[in-house]
Structure formats: structure tokens, C-alpha cells
Motif scaffolding. Sequence first.
Motif, PDB file in Angstrom:
ATOM      1  N   ILE A   1      72.332 -34.631 -27.726  1.00 26.02           N
ATOM      2  CA  ILE A   1      70.900 -33.988 -28.873  1.00 26.02           C
ATOM      3  C   ILE A   1      70.568 -33.862 -30.168  1.00 26.02           C
ATOM      4  O   ILE A   1      70.269 -34.343 -31.111  1.00 26.02           O
ATOM      5  CB  ILE A   1      71.407 -32.533 -28.711  1.00 26.02           C
ATOM      6  CG1 ILE A   1      71.430 -31.930 -26.677  1.00 26.02           C
ATOM      7  CG2 ILE A   1      70.736 -31.319 -29.174  1.00 26.02           C
ATOM      8  CD1 ILE A   1      72.229 -30.601 -26.286  1.00 26.02           C
ATOM      9  N   GLN A   2      72.218 -34.027 -30.980  1.00 22.12           N
ATOM     10  CA  GLN A   2      71.856 -34.107 -32.580  1.00 22.12           C
ATOM     11  C   GLN A   2      71.506 -36.269 -33.286  1.00 22.12           C
ATOM     12  O   GLN A   2      71.110 -36.088 -34.070  1.00 22.12           O
ATOM     13  CB  GLN A   2      73.669 -34.922 -32.663  1.00 22.12           C
ATOM     14  CG  GLN A   2      73.665 -33.468 -32.846  1.00 22.12           C
ATOM     15  CD  GLN A   2      75.869 -32.759 -33.569  1.00 22.12           C
ATOM     16  OE1 GLN A   2      76.523 -33.444 -32.503  1.00 22.12           O
ATOM     17  NE2 GLN A   2      75.408 -32.795 -34.602  1.00 22.12           N
ATOM     18  N   VAL A   3      71.112 -36.676 -31.471  1.00 21.82           N
ATOM     19  CA  VAL A   3      70.576 -37.715 -32.267  1.00 21.82           C
ATOM     20  C   VAL A   3      68.963 -37.573 -31.764  1.00 21.82           C
ATOM     21  O   VAL A   3      68.613 -38.262 -32.206  1.00 21.82           O
ATOM     22  CB  VAL A   3      71.096 -39.030 -30.887  1.00 21.82           C
ATOM     23  CG1 VAL A   3      69.876 -40.647 -30.828  1.00 21.82           C
ATOM     24  CG2 VAL A   3      72.558 -39.444 -31.654  1.00 21.82           C
TER      25      VAL A   3
ATOM     26  N   THR B   1      71.998 -38.138 -18.914  1.00 19.31           N
ATOM     27  CA  THR B   1      71.860 -37.277 -17.920  1.00 19.31           C
ATOM     28  C   THR B   1      70.659 -36.154 -18.845  1.00 19.31           C
ATOM     29  O   THR B   1      70.120 -34.745 -18.105  1.00 19.31           O
ATOM     30  CB  THR B   1      72.930 -36.190 -16.975  1.00 19.31           C
ATOM     31  OG1 THR B   1      73.134 -36.168 -18.493  1.00 19.31           O
ATOM     32  CG2 THR B   1      73.371 -37.482 -16.490  1.00 19.31           C
ATOM     33  N   GLY B   2      70.723 -35.970 -19.957  1.00 18.91           N
ATOM     34  CA  GLY B   2      69.472 -35.373 -20.805  1.00 18.91           C
ATOM     35  C   GLY B   2      68.332 -35.268 -20.621  1.00 18.91           C
ATOM     36  O   GLY B   2      68.203 -36.617 -20.553  1.00 18.91           O
ATOM     37  N   HIS B   3      67.330 -33.845 -20.954  1.00 18.48           N
ATOM     38  CA  HIS B   3      66.083 -34.351 -21.095  1.00 18.48           C
ATOM     39  C   HIS B   3      65.355 -33.452 -22.357  1.00 18.48           C
ATOM     40  O   HIS B   3      66.038 -32.467 -22.246  1.00 18.48           O
ATOM     41  CB  HIS B   3      65.555 -34.151 -19.613  1.00 18.48           C
ATOM     42  CG  HIS B   3      63.956 -34.253 -19.886  1.00 18.48           C
ATOM     43  ND1 HIS B   3      62.705 -33.110 -19.550  1.00 18.48           N
ATOM     44  CD2 HIS B   3      63.109 -35.518 -19.432  1.00 18.48           C
ATOM     45  CE1 HIS B   3      61.835 -33.480 -19.996  1.00 18.48           C
ATOM     46  NE2 HIS B   3      61.562 -34.784 -19.529  1.00 18.48           N
TER      47      HIS B   3
ATOM     48  N   GLU C   1      80.456 -31.814 -25.248  1.00 17.39           N
ATOM     49  CA  GLU C   1      80.419 -32.817 -26.138  1.00 17.39           C
ATOM     50  C   GLU C   1      79.829 -34.077 -25.904  1.00 17.39           C
ATOM     51  O   GLU C   1      79.312 -34.444 -27.695  1.00 17.39           O
ATOM     52  CB  GLU C   1      82.296 -33.225 -26.653  1.00 17.39           C
ATOM     53  CG  GLU C   1      83.125 -31.813 -27.182  1.00 17.39           C
ATOM     54  CD  GLU C   1      82.248 -30.885 -28.477  1.00 17.39           C
ATOM     55  OE1 GLU C   1      81.573 -31.842 -29.332  1.00 17.39           O
ATOM     56  OE2 GLU C   1      81.956 -30.103 -28.068  1.00 17.39           O
ATOM     57  N   TYR C   2      80.079 -34.790 -25.226  1.00 17.60           N
ATOM     58  CA  TYR C   2      78.814 -36.291 -24.943  1.00 17.60           C
ATOM     59  C   TYR C   2      77.696 -35.942 -25.622  1.00 17.60           C
ATOM     60  O   TYR C   2      76.817 -36.015 -25.907  1.00 17.60           O
ATOM     61  CB  TYR C   2      79.069 -36.528 -24.336  1.00 17.60           C
ATOM     62  CG  TYR C   2      78.704 -38.321 -23.885  1.00 17.60           C
ATOM     63  CD1 TYR C   2      78.853 -39.405 -24.584  1.00 17.60           C
ATOM     64  CD2 TYR C   2      77.634 -38.036 -23.544  1.00 17.60           C
ATOM     65  CE1 TYR C   2      77.863 -40.699 -24.582  1.00 17.60           C
ATOM     66  CE2 TYR C   2      76.615 -39.846 -23.391  1.00 17.60           C
ATOM     67  CZ  TYR C   2      76.737 -40.064 -24.042  1.00 17.60           C
ATOM     68  OH  TYR C   2      75.455 -41.658 -23.420  1.00 17.60           O
ATOM     69  N   PHE C   3      77.904 -34.785 -24.042  1.00 19.02           N
ATOM     70  CA  PHE C   3      76.046 -34.447 -24.301  1.00 19.02           C
ATOM     71  C   PHE C   3      75.422 -33.811 -25.754  1.00 19.02           C
ATOM     72  O   PHE C   3      74.344 -33.982 -26.220  1.00 19.02           O
ATOM     73  CB  PHE C   3      76.464 -33.130 -22.909  1.00 19.02           C
ATOM     74  CG  PHE C   3      74.814 -32.584 -22.611  1.00 19.02           C
ATOM     75  CD1 PHE C   3      74.285 -33.717 -21.447  1.00 19.02           C
ATOM     76  CD2 PHE C   3      73.860 -31.875 -22.892  1.00 19.02           C
ATOM     77  CE1 PHE C   3      72.960 -33.055 -20.869  1.00 19.02           C
ATOM     78  CE2 PHE C   3      72.152 -31.979 -22.489  1.00 19.02           C
ATOM     79  CZ  PHE C   3      72.494 -32.252 -21.654  1.00 19.02           C
TER      80      PHE C   3
ATOM     81  N   GLU D   1      88.913 -29.078 -19.403  1.00 16.72           N
ATOM     82  CA  GLU D   1      89.129 -29.947 -20.567  1.00 16.72           C
ATOM     83  C   GLU D   1      87.899 -31.191 -20.029  1.00 16.72           C
ATOM     84  O   GLU D   1      87.460 -32.176 -21.460  1.00 16.72           O
ATOM     85  CB  GLU D   1      91.089 -30.448 -20.771  1.00 16.72           C
ATOM     86  CG  GLU D   1      90.794 -31.835 -22.119  1.00 16.72           C
ATOM     87  CD  GLU D   1      92.482 -32.004 -21.843  1.00 16.72           C
ATOM     88  OE1 GLU D   1      92.778 -33.611 -22.782  1.00 16.72           O
ATOM     89  OE2 GLU D   1      92.549 -31.885 -20.928  1.00 16.72           O
ATOM     90  N   SER D   2      88.547 -31.701 -18.924  1.00 17.29           N
ATOM     91  CA  SER D   2      87.433 -32.831 -18.201  1.00 17.29           C
ATOM     92  C   SER D   2      85.411 -32.458 -18.878  1.00 17.29           C
ATOM     93  O   SER D   2      84.653 -33.137 -18.998  1.00 17.29           O
ATOM     94  CB  SER D   2      87.611 -33.430 -16.775  1.00 17.29           C
ATOM     95  OG  SER D   2      86.791 -31.874 -16.468  1.00 17.29           O
TER      96      SER D   2
END
Length: 307
Positions: free
Chosen positions: A158-160, A28-30, A152-154, A145-146
Amino acid sequence: MTHGKSIKLFLVDGSINGILTAEIINWTGHVLSAPRTKLLDLIQREECARTGIYFLVGQDPEDSLPSVYIGESDDVANRLKQHNRTEEAGGKDFWEKVCLVTGKDQNITKTHIKYLESRLIDIAKRSGQCLLKNGTAHLYNRLPESDTADMEYFLEQIQVVLPALGYTFLKEMKYPSEQPKVNSIVPASVDTSNIEADFYLSARDIQAKAKIIDGEFYVLKGSQVRRDVSQPTHNYMKNLRPQLFENNIIDPNTYTFNQDYLFSSPSAAGAVILGRACNGRKEWKDSTNHLTYETWQQNQVERVIQE
């Protein structure tokens, strides 16, 4: 099993030096990246009106590492206008490029972004791959928590994406000296491209160890550094080496590495350790067969060709 990822890049201006967008399928990121010279065009895009994280990046010719500022805003366009002012007017002069990360929908909130900013600043500090321009960052952990799991997935995405765009300061560092060693025999038929390899650098007064992991060259914690610098005008002596002491990656009292550290090349690592110019491909040696790095690397290619 590790799966590949597809990153979709779009050159908005048709030029690699202009505005660039990046996305990962099902994320969902851009991401938007642009030189400062394109700031006027950038801030007119709709993404800049969203809540997002941004990175201001500059590279001083005198520094080996990039200077980076990490920020967040509900209105990134307005924030970038402020940063574009002169230092005297409250802006920032050092940056030459900007990278912006937003969500494609309205589900990324101010709370999410503040959490991401806190985590990203922490990662940039620990990686030691940039000169961070931020002041003290406070831990922000007010997410359910959710939501934390989602962010953390987002963050992983970003790190990829950012290293693929040339922003390498967010690489999550590996710490090979802290990992348990596993003794195993690798069959000749196995792809050896990602197999770890150990190296050492030995001189009259110092001993250093390194390891290749996923094609990257890490000097290991405890490696010694020569106290005397015989070539003080060398680029690594003027910039990178002092920065490693300043960041306490190298202990200024014992002249040893306090942690594992990722170098851009064996030669950069060797130069910092020896205090002089170094052809790392000839001076680092394979711990198993005592071959030079150059010969070891050549043998890897020849072995694959023979198979």
C-alpha cells in the motif's frame, strides 16, 4: 539488494481525472482511486462491495497539508454513500478524492482490515504529512503471528502504490538523526544518485541541519527555528509552520525540531525555519564544501557527465 517494482495502472474512463485502478504483480491487493465527482460510478463497481480500507482526501487551499480520513468497512460502497451526505446529516464535506484498497480474493477479512486501519492511522499520524480527520484510534493486535506478517507485507505494498498515485501522506518517515553514522569512502565509479548528503542553514540567531536521503529533504531533530515571523502572510507562515507547532514537531517552548521532518523542498524548510520567504537552493549549504544546495546539485550532475 533493492529490486524495482512494476505498478500496473488502468484508466477506467480513459482519463487521468477519472477512476483509476492500480496493482502490483504477485500482490493480492487492488487499489481504486477516483474523484468525488465520480462517486456514483465508483460505488457500482464490484470492488466496493468487498471488505476494504478507504481514504477520503481533501486539500484546502489555505492548508499546506491534505486532510485525510482513514476508514474500513465490510461494504465500502454503503460507507461512502454515508460520507457523501452533508455534515448535518452525518457525512463529511472536506473530501474531494477517495482511494480504496481491497483484496483480489476472499482471504482479507474484517479482522485483517481492522488491523490495517489501526496501523495506517498510526503511520499517518507519525509521518506528519496530513491533517488526520480520525478521532482516537485503538491499537488492534488480535491477529495470529502469521497473519500479522502477511498484513505487514500487504501494508508495505500500500505504501508503494499510494505515493505513485499522488497520495504521499503514508510515507514511512526516515529518522536520519537516529541512525549511526558510517564513515566510508565512495569510489568515483559508484552511482551517487542515492548517496546521503548533509546541509546546514545558518543565520544570526538560528542553526539548522538537514540531510538528503533517497532524494528527499529532511530537517534534523534539534534544528532551531526563528521565533519572529517577518512575513506572516506568506503561505508557509499561515499554514505549514503553525501545523508543525500544533503537531509538536516543533517545540513551542524551545523552538527546536522534536524529530526529523520531511519537507517538500529546501525552500519550504528554509521558510518555516527563518519565518520568511526563502530560496532554499541558495541558503542551504553543503556541510562538506560549504557550497550552496544549488551548486552542490549542479556538481552532482556534472560529475556523472564527466565520468
